[in-house]
Motif scaffolding. Structure first.
Motif, PDB file in Angstrom:
ATOM      1  N   ARG A 156       1.083  -1.218  -0.350  1.00 51.12           N
ATOM      2  CA  ARG A 156       0.205  -0.093  -0.111  1.00 51.12           C
ATOM      3  C   ARG A 156       1.042   1.349  -0.071  1.00 51.12           C
ATOM      4  NH1 ARG A 156      -4.920   1.535   2.187  1.00 51.12           N
ATOM      5  NH2 ARG A 156      -5.666  -0.991   1.769  1.00 51.12           N
ATOM      6  N   SER A 157       2.097   0.869   0.489  1.00 48.39           N
ATOM      7  CA  SER A 157       2.820   2.651   1.084  1.00 48.39           C
ATOM      8  C   SER A 157       3.706   3.099  -0.617  1.00 48.39           C
ATOM      9  CB  SER A 157       3.354   2.519   2.046  1.00 48.39           C
ATOM     10  OG  SER A 157       4.466   0.996   2.287  1.00 48.39           O
ATOM     11  N   ALA A 158       3.986   1.956  -1.349  1.00 48.83           N
ATOM     12  CA  ALA A 158       5.032   2.204  -2.295  1.00 48.83           C
ATOM     13  C   ALA A 158       4.807   2.683  -2.461  1.00 48.83           C
ATOM     14  CB  ALA A 158       4.874   0.558  -2.930  1.00 48.83           C
ATOM     15  N   PRO A 159       5.603   4.475  -3.943  1.00 46.08           N
ATOM     16  CA  PRO A 159       5.974   4.705  -4.190  1.00 46.08           C
ATOM     17  C   PRO A 159       5.676   4.965  -5.820  1.00 46.08           C
ATOM     18  CG  PRO A 159       8.231   4.806  -2.732  1.00 46.08           C
ATOM     19  CD  PRO A 159       7.071   3.308  -3.418  1.00 46.08           C
ATOM     20  N   PRO A 160       5.539   5.898  -6.372  1.00 47.02           N
ATOM     21  CA  PRO A 160       5.310   5.401  -7.893  1.00 47.02           C
ATOM     22  C   PRO A 160       5.747   4.954  -8.893  1.00 47.02           C
ATOM     23  CG  PRO A 160       5.493   7.952  -7.756  1.00 47.02           C
ATOM     24  CD  PRO A 160       6.018   7.001  -5.994  1.00 47.02           C
ATOM     25  N   THR A 161       7.345   4.905  -8.796  1.00 48.45           N
ATOM     26  CA  THR A 161       8.286   4.140  -9.977  1.00 48.45           C
ATOM     27  C   THR A 161       9.178   3.008  -9.016  1.00 48.45           C
ATOM     28  OG1 THR A 161       9.798   5.752  -9.016  1.00 48.45           O
ATOM     29  CG2 THR A 161       8.864   6.608 -10.175  1.00 48.45           C
ATOM     30  N   LEU A 162       9.402   2.026 -10.100  1.00 43.08           N
ATOM     31  CA  LEU A 162       9.999   0.970  -9.808  1.00 43.08           C
ATOM     32  C   LEU A 162      11.561   1.256  -8.829  1.00 43.08           C
ATOM     33  CD1 LEU A 162       9.677  -1.822  -9.688  1.00 43.08           C
ATOM     34  CD2 LEU A 162      10.118  -2.068 -12.168  1.00 43.08           C
ATOM     35  N   ASP A 163      11.745   1.807  -9.536  1.00 47.61           N
ATOM     36  CA  ASP A 163      13.487   2.793  -8.689  1.00 47.61           C
ATOM     37  C   ASP A 163      12.323   3.267  -7.776  1.00 47.61           C
ATOM     38  OD1 ASP A 163      14.342   2.057 -11.512  1.00 47.61           O
ATOM     39  OD2 ASP A 163      14.883   3.773 -12.004  1.00 47.61           O
ATOM     40  N   GLN A 164      11.909   3.895  -7.277  1.00 48.40           N
ATOM     41  CA  GLN A 164      12.181   4.303  -6.066  1.00 48.40           C
ATOM     42  C   GLN A 164      10.775   3.230  -4.857  1.00 48.40           C
ATOM     43  OE1 GLN A 164       8.893   7.220  -6.925  1.00 48.40           O
ATOM     44  NE2 GLN A 164      11.005   9.236  -6.351  1.00 48.40           N
ATOM     45  N   ILE A 165      10.777   1.942  -5.420  1.00 47.43           N
ATOM     46  CA  ILE A 165      10.205   0.673  -4.815  1.00 47.43           C
ATOM     47  C   ILE A 165      11.279  -0.150  -4.560  1.00 47.43           C
ATOM     48  CG2 ILE A 165       8.985  -1.664  -4.890  1.00 47.43           C
ATOM     49  CD1 ILE A 165       7.451   0.036  -6.629  1.00 47.43           C
ATOM     50  N   GLY A 166      13.092   0.031  -5.166  1.00 50.27           N
ATOM     51  CA  GLY A 166      13.597  -0.725  -4.335  1.00 50.27           C
ATOM     52  C   GLY A 166      14.342   0.424  -3.233  1.00 50.27           C
ATOM     53  N   LEU A 167      14.831   1.456  -3.828  1.00 45.02           N
ATOM     54  CA  LEU A 167      14.687   2.837  -2.493  1.00 45.02           C
ATOM     55  C   LEU A 167      13.782   1.871  -1.504  1.00 45.02           C
ATOM     56  CD1 LEU A 167      15.227   5.240  -4.145  1.00 45.02           C
ATOM     57  CD2 LEU A 167      16.692   3.925  -3.725  1.00 45.02           C
ATOM     58  N   GLN A 168      13.052   1.496  -1.306  1.00 48.43           N
ATOM     59  CA  GLN A 168      12.409   0.819  -0.031  1.00 48.43           C
ATOM     60  C   GLN A 168      12.900  -0.372   0.605  1.00 48.43           C
ATOM     61  OE1 GLN A 168       8.079   0.862  -0.487  1.00 48.43           O
ATOM     62  NE2 GLN A 168       8.065   3.232   0.996  1.00 48.43           N
ATOM     63  N   ALA A 169      13.863  -0.350   0.139  1.00 52.06           N
ATOM     64  CA  ALA A 169      14.781  -2.548   0.327  1.00 52.06           C
ATOM     65  C   ALA A 169      14.921  -1.692   1.672  1.00 52.06           C
ATOM     66  CB  ALA A 169      15.012  -2.991  -0.159  1.00 52.06           C
ATOM     67  N   SER A 170      15.127  -1.982   2.595  1.00 51.89           N
ATOM     68  CA  SER A 170      16.007  -2.309   3.761  1.00 51.89           C
ATOM     69  C   SER A 170      17.911  -2.516   3.712  1.00 51.89           C
ATOM     70  CB  SER A 170      15.356  -2.986   5.173  1.00 51.89           C
ATOM     71  OG  SER A 170      16.720  -2.546   6.182  1.00 51.89           O
ATOM     72  N   CYS A 171      18.643  -1.474   3.999  1.00 51.11           N
ATOM     73  CA  CYS A 171      20.145  -2.151   4.048  1.00 51.11           C
ATOM     74  C   CYS A 171      20.611  -2.997   4.664  1.00 51.11           C
ATOM     75  CB  CYS A 171      21.323  -0.541   3.581  1.00 51.11           C
ATOM     76  SG  CYS A 171      20.222   0.088   1.764  1.00 51.11           S
ATOM     77  N   ARG A 172      20.065  -3.139   5.530  1.00 49.39           N
ATOM     78  CA  ARG A 172      20.473  -3.730   7.057  1.00 49.39           C
ATOM     79  C   ARG A 172      20.643  -5.110   6.433  1.00 49.39           C
ATOM     80  NH1 ARG A 172      16.710  -6.822   9.371  1.00 49.39           N
ATOM     81  NH2 ARG A 172      14.256  -6.001   9.024  1.00 49.39           N
ATOM     82  N   PRO A 173      21.623  -5.960   7.103  1.00 51.24           N
ATOM     83  CA  PRO A 173      21.809  -7.589   6.928  1.00 51.24           C
ATOM     84  C   PRO A 173      20.419  -8.014   7.142  1.00 51.24           C
ATOM     85  CG  PRO A 173      23.299  -6.924   7.833  1.00 51.24           C
ATOM     86  CD  PRO A 173      22.421  -6.148   8.084  1.00 51.24           C
ATOM     87  N   CYS A 174      19.720  -9.719   6.845  1.00 50.57           N
ATOM     88  CA  CYS A 174      18.789  -9.855   7.222  1.00 50.57           C
ATOM     89  C   CYS A 174      18.411 -10.846   8.546  1.00 50.57           C
ATOM     90  CB  CYS A 174      18.436 -10.821   5.830  1.00 50.57           C
ATOM     91  SG  CYS A 174      17.554 -10.100   4.720  1.00 50.57           S
ATOM     92  N   ASN A 175      17.736 -10.753   9.631  1.00 51.72           N
ATOM     93  CA  ASN A 175      18.031 -11.594  10.422  1.00 51.72           C
ATOM     94  C   ASN A 175      17.796 -12.797  10.140  1.00 51.72           C
ATOM     95  OD1 ASN A 175      15.239 -12.368  10.162  1.00 51.72           O
ATOM     96  ND2 ASN A 175      15.196 -10.260  11.321  1.00 51.72           N
ATOM     97  N   ASP A 176      18.112 -14.459  10.751  1.00 53.14           N
ATOM     98  CA  ASP A 176      18.079 -15.619  10.572  1.00 53.14           C
ATOM     99  C   ASP A 176      16.288 -15.480  10.061  1.00 53.14           C
ATOM    100  OD1 ASP A 176      20.270 -15.750  11.502  1.00 53.14           O
ATOM    101  OD2 ASP A 176      19.733 -16.601  13.176  1.00 53.14           O
ATOM    102  N   THR A 177      15.581 -15.124  10.970  1.00 50.52           N
ATOM    103  CA  THR A 177      14.265 -15.654  10.246  1.00 50.52           C
ATOM    104  C   THR A 177      13.406 -15.286   8.900  1.00 50.52           C
ATOM    105  OG1 THR A 177      13.042 -15.647  12.640  1.00 50.52           O
ATOM    106  CG2 THR A 177      11.186 -15.076  10.670  1.00 50.52           C
TER     107      THR A 177
END
Length: 300
Positions: A156-177
């Motif tokens: 629901r909160s994604a912005p209007p361009t695909l590049d910006q959708i990519g920018l929403q990704a977290s840069c922190r390492p994934c936890n085990d789960t």
């Protein structure tokens, strides 16, 4: 002009009455524009039933209305993205919601250089309305116009361009789960190493060139086998590909093997979780001993 006619609801309904429907397969459509001499108010209409596919409009006429009616079991909020073909110049893009048109991209822009996204909550789903501008005398006629589309669910909160959708990704390492879920749900899972990293300030993205020793799975052909007989086909990694990630994550080349996971959009891979392979093995085996794995992963 058609644009003037669709600015009011009454005129828009008139266009629909004058429109004609075109058949297509469930995902893709290829068709011709309205023939010369036919009422210019006629709107060519297409209905598509998939979450991704393509539209190819040969000798585009005045207007095309693409109705997306995906076969989904829920009506969760979503993002609809379209990637215009290089020949898309001169075409205005509107989004139709309950009989009203919203301008997404004017015909004088260069939408072929980026992905256009808009929010969709269905059913009923928004329709994509295309208006082809007049061709100039003496210039080469635009013979084909098209785009690819994808439906991104539950964002629901994604912005209007695909590049910006990519920018929403977290840069922190994934936890085990998150890591255990990623190997089950990602569009691609590969084992390999980073050969090079380049940066694109305009798109605010970085691109990893990856050599893969094993492709566990991928949704499309983002990662390709090396050509037989080439110098790169010597013993060692036998697959190669590129993975995109937000520039803000400041990725750098690193030694050793990684397990790369992520999503695919319009033929591009976007990075999700990327632990070192030895770390993934430890997490997976520990979770397996505790019966906490969400899926079976093929260990070497």
């Amino acid at each position: 002009m058609v644009f003037e006619m669709v600015t009011t609801r009454n005129a828009f309904m008139l266009l629909l009455l004058l429109s004609r429907y075109c058949t297509a397969d469930l995902c893709n459509w290829t068709g011709r524009g309205v023939a010369a001499g036919v009422d210019s108010r006629i709107v060519l209409q297409v209905r598509l039933r998939c979450t991704d596919g393509s539209v190819r409009w040969v000798y585009p006429g005045p207007s095309l209305r693409v109705v997306l009616e995906p076969n989904l079991s829920s009506s969760r909020p979503s993002i609809v993205c379209i990637k215009p073909a290089p020949s898309f110049r001169g075409v205005s893009v509107f989004i139709e919601r309950t009989g009203a048109l919203e301008l997404l991209e004017p015909g004088d822009g260069r939408p072929e250089q980026r992905v256009l996204c808009f929010r969709g909550e269905g059913p009923p789903w928004p329709a994509i309305y295309l208006q082809s501008g007049p061709r100039r005398d003496g210039a080469k006629s635009r013979t084909t116009m098209g785009f690819r589309y994808e439906l991104l669910m539950g964002n629901r909160s994604a912005p209007p361009t695909l590049d910006q959708i990519g920018l929403q990704a977290s840069c922190r390492p994934c936890n085990d789960t998150e890591l255990l879920m990623a190997v089950c749900n990602s569009d691609f899972v590969i084992r390999g190493s980073i050969r090079n990293v380049s940066h694109d300030a305009a798109r605010q993205t970085s691109m990893l060139e990856v050599s893969a020793s094993k492709v566990y799975w991928q949704r499309s052909g983002v990662f390709e086998p090396r050509a037989a007989g080439s110098a790169s086909s010597q013993p060692g990694p036998s697959w190669h590909g590129r993975i995109h990630t937000p520039l803000q994550c400041r990725v750098k080349p690193g030694d050793g093997e990684f397990l790369f996971t992520g999503t695919e959009h319009f033929g591009e891979a976007w990075l999700g979780c990327a632990p070192r392979y030895k770390h993934f093995l430890s997490v997976y085996q520990t979770a397996g001993a505790a019966h906490r794995n969400s899926c079976d992963f093929p260990l070497d």
